[in-house]
Design an enzyme around this catalytic site. Structure first.
Site, PDB file in Angstrom:
ATOM      1  N   GLN A 210     -10.736  44.903 -96.062  1.00 48.60           N
ATOM      2  CA  GLN A 210     -10.132  45.772 -95.039  1.00 48.60           C
ATOM      3  C   GLN A 210      -8.918  46.470 -95.628  1.00 48.60           C
ATOM      4  OE1 GLN A 210      -9.933  43.422 -91.057  1.00 48.60           O
ATOM      5  NE2 GLN A 210     -10.225  41.918 -92.672  1.00 48.60           N
TER       6      GLN A 210
ATOM      7  N   GLY B 240      -7.280  35.659 -95.875  1.00 48.64           N
ATOM      8  CA  GLY B 240      -6.083  36.389 -95.468  1.00 48.64           C
ATOM      9  C   GLY B 240      -6.295  37.495 -94.456  1.00 48.64           C
TER      10      GLY B 240
ATOM     11  N   CYS C 221      -5.754  72.068 -96.770  1.00 49.54           N
ATOM     12  CA  CYS C 221      -7.015  72.159 -97.504  1.00 49.54           C
ATOM     13  C   CYS C 221      -7.142  73.543 -98.135  1.00 49.54           C
ATOM     14  CB  CYS C 221      -8.155  71.921 -96.515  1.00 49.54           C
ATOM     15  SG  CYS C 221      -9.794  72.116 -97.204  1.00 49.54           S
TER      16      CYS C 221
ATOM     17  N   ARG D 153       4.101  54.076 -97.536  1.00 51.40           N
ATOM     18  CA  ARG D 153       3.193  52.974 -97.903  1.00 51.40           C
ATOM     19  C   ARG D 153       2.637  53.162 -99.309  1.00 51.40           C
ATOM     20  NH1 ARG D 153      -1.137  51.970 -93.428  1.00 51.40           N
ATOM     21  NH2 ARG D 153      -1.697  50.253 -94.774  1.00 51.40           N
TER      22      ARG D 153
ATOM     23  N   HIS E 222     -12.077  50.086 -94.717  1.00 54.49           N
ATOM     24  CA  HIS E 222     -11.104  50.969 -94.060  1.00 54.49           C
ATOM     25  C   HIS E 222     -10.608  52.099 -94.954  1.00 54.49           C
ATOM     26  CE1 HIS E 222     -10.131  47.475 -91.030  1.00 54.49           C
ATOM     27  NE2 HIS E 222     -11.291  48.044 -90.817  1.00 54.49           N
TER      28      HIS E 222
ATOM     29  N   ALA F  53      -3.450  31.964-100.418  1.00 52.11           N
ATOM     30  CA  ALA F  53      -4.634  32.419-101.165  1.00 52.11           C
ATOM     31  C   ALA F  53      -4.370  32.454-102.670  1.00 52.11           C
ATOM     32  CB  ALA F  53      -5.032  33.805-100.678  1.00 52.11           C
TER      33      ALA F  53
ATOM     34  N   CYS G  73     -10.373  75.378 -96.129  1.00 51.30           N
ATOM     35  CA  CYS G  73     -10.373  75.837 -94.734  1.00 51.30           C
ATOM     36  C   CYS G  73      -8.971  75.906 -94.133  1.00 51.30           C
ATOM     37  CB  CYS G  73     -11.262  74.935 -93.878  1.00 51.30           C
ATOM     38  SG  CYS G  73     -10.525  73.335 -93.537  1.00 51.30           S
TER      39      CYS G  73
HETATM   40  P1  OAD Z   1      -3.124  40.899 -90.462  1.00 50.46           P
HETATM   41  O1  OAD Z   1      -1.716  41.266 -90.742  1.00 50.46           O
HETATM   42  O2  OAD Z   1      -3.606  41.025 -89.064  1.00 50.46           O
HETATM   43  O3  OAD Z   1      -3.385  39.397 -90.913  1.00 50.46           O
HETATM   44  C1  OAD Z   1      -2.964  38.890 -92.142  1.00 50.46           C
HETATM   45  C2  OAD Z   1      -3.464  37.471 -92.282  1.00 50.46           C
HETATM   46  O4  OAD Z   1      -3.148  37.011 -93.591  1.00 50.46           O
HETATM   47  C3  OAD Z   1      -2.838  36.473 -91.291  1.00 50.46           C
HETATM   48  O5  OAD Z   1      -3.886  35.722 -90.693  1.00 50.46           O
HETATM   49  C4  OAD Z   1      -1.946  35.586 -92.173  1.00 50.46           C
HETATM   50  O6  OAD Z   1      -1.901  34.255 -91.712  1.00 50.46           O
HETATM   51  C5  OAD Z   1      -2.673  35.670 -93.509  1.00 50.46           C
HETATM   52  N1  OAD Z   1      -1.843  35.499 -94.717  1.00 50.46           N
HETATM   53  C6  OAD Z   1      -0.639  36.055 -94.995  1.00 50.46           C
HETATM   54  N2  OAD Z   1      -0.222  35.732 -96.239  1.00 50.46           N
HETATM   55  C7  OAD Z   1      -1.179  34.925 -96.772  1.00 50.46           C
HETATM   56  C8  OAD Z   1      -1.337  34.254 -98.022  1.00 50.46           C
HETATM   57  N3  OAD Z   1      -0.435  34.346 -99.001  1.00 50.46           N
HETATM   58  N4  OAD Z   1      -2.457  33.514 -98.220  1.00 50.46           N
HETATM   59  C9  OAD Z   1      -3.380  33.388 -97.226  1.00 50.46           C
HETATM   60  N5  OAD Z   1      -3.293  33.991 -96.018  1.00 50.46           N
HETATM   61  C10 OAD Z   1      -2.214  34.764 -95.793  1.00 50.46           C
HETATM   62  O7  OAD Z   1      -4.020  41.754 -91.486  1.00 50.46           O
HETATM   63  P2  OAD Z   1      -5.594  42.074 -91.424  1.00 50.46           P
HETATM   64  O8  OAD Z   1      -6.340  40.976 -90.781  1.00 50.46           O
HETATM   65  O9  OAD Z   1      -5.997  42.500 -92.775  1.00 50.46           O
HETATM   66  O10 OAD Z   1      -6.579  48.221 -90.016  1.00 50.46           O
HETATM   67  O11 OAD Z   1      -5.597  43.325 -90.468  1.00 50.46           O
HETATM   68  C11 OAD Z   1      -6.832  43.965 -90.204  1.00 50.46           C
HETATM   69  C12 OAD Z   1      -6.631  45.415 -89.955  1.00 50.46           C
HETATM   70  O12 OAD Z   1      -5.624  45.632 -88.955  1.00 50.46           O
HETATM   71  C13 OAD Z   1      -6.099  46.197 -91.152  1.00 50.46           C
HETATM   72  O13 OAD Z   1      -7.096  46.558 -92.069  1.00 50.46           O
HETATM   73  C14 OAD Z   1      -5.499  47.409 -90.497  1.00 50.46           C
HETATM   74  C15 OAD Z   1      -4.771  46.718 -89.372  1.00 50.46           C
HETATM   75  O14 OAD Z   1      -4.448  47.481 -88.282  1.00 50.46           O
HETATM   76  C16 OAD Z   1      -6.491  49.543 -90.038  1.00 50.46           C
HETATM   77  O15 OAD Z   1      -5.496  50.136 -90.424  1.00 50.46           O
HETATM   78  C17 OAD Z   1      -7.713  50.229 -89.547  1.00 50.46           C
END
Ligand code: OAD
Length: 240
Positions: free
Chosen positions: A100, A184, A144, A69, A118, A228, A147
């Site tokens: 996030q 997004g 580390c 990643r 996050h 977006a 430790c």
């Molecule tokens: P998701 O993958 O769940 O959602 C992405 C969102 O972006 C969806 O609702 C899409 O419709 C929207 N989307 C995609 N491309 C877009 C664009 N060009 N313009 C506008 N909208 C767009 O990602 P997150 O909601 O960020 O957490 O996920 C939340 C968390 O779940 C992440 O931070 C991660 C994951 O597991 C951890 O790792 C703790």
């Protein structure tokens, strides 16, 4: 693009605002989202790759995945949606980006007030003593120097709490803002997904920008469906 009058009025009159961003804002930069068609979680188990249990079971696999990643993210650049939010930061009296995302792209776009819910993939910490380390480009999982514990990315994994101070700041912005722009995110992960609701309950105008409807759409004052990276640059001109 033509925005509804209420959206223009609310953006012009708001003094304090915040944007809550998710993977969708970085998708146009080339970083896959988590859910949906080509999402990370489509063919991978988050419990194996993004939890402490998964790391304890197989640290190499987790470190490899984060290396992969990191190398995807290193090749990307902020897109017009990130830059538009940086402009908004200047046009509001007070503005925060609560993200996030762990990709550092808001900071790279020049945004100054970014709250990373996050964590950040380019920061690491010792899984035993918590000592912080900067970006580590190393194929093998490092240890580390204090430790001897295994080093892990300084990101929030499933089952882990958000850093207290970070969450407190985010909640404060939700309680005191006039406008909340949700961009997004599928809003499936707590506590981030509750922030727009706190904002709404505290009188903020909630504006959602997403390709698709989400749970936020049911209570947002307005949802603009679309990309977006095309909508935000237009929206950011309103406040100027
Ligand atoms: P998701 O993958 O769940 O959602 C992405 C969102 O972006 C969806 O609702 C899409 O419709 C929207 N989307 C995609 N491309 C877009 C664009 N060009 N313009 C506008 N909208 C767009 O990602 P997150 O909601 O960020 O957490 O996920 C939340 C968390 O779940 C992440 O931070 C991660 C994951 O597991 C951890 O790792 C703790």
């Amino acid at each position: 693009m033509k925005f509804k009058r209420i959206v223009i009025e609310k953006i012009k009159s708001a003094k304090k605002g915040f944007a809550l961003t998710g993977a969708g804002i970085s998708a146009p930069s080339g970083i896959p989202t988590f859910r949906g068609e080509n999402g990370f979680w489509k063919d991978k188990d988050p419990r194996e790759l993004a939890s402490l249990e998964g790391f304890e079971k197989n640290p190499e696999r987790v470190w490899d995945w984060y290396n992969e990643r990191r190398s995807i993210i290193r090749k990307t650049k902020p897109n017009p949606a990130h830059y538009a939010l940086t402009e908004m930061e200047d046009s509001f009296e007070q503005f925060a980006i609560i993200t996030q995302n762990i990709d550092n792209l808001h900071e790279e776009a020049g945004s100054r007030n970014v709250i990373e819910l996050h964590g950040n993939i380019f920061r690491n910490k010792c899984s035993e003593c918590g000592k912080l380390f900067n970006d580590i480009e190393q194929l093998e999982i490092p240890r580390c120097d204090e430790c001897g514990g295994l080093i892990r990315p300084d990101v929030v994994w499933f089952g882990e709490a958000l850093p207290k101070e970070v969450l407190q700041r985010a909640i404060q912005w939700s309680e005191l803002s006039d406008i909340c722009i949700v961009i997004g995110t599928s809003a499936m992960v707590q506590p981030a997904s509750s922030l727009p609701l706190f904002a709404r309950e505290n009188g903020a105008f909630v504006l959602e920008i997403n390709k698709n409807k989400t749970v936020i759409s049911s209570y947002a004052n307005e949802t603009i469906l679309g990309q977006a990276e095309t909508i935000l640059p237009e929206l950011s001109k309103i406040g100027i």
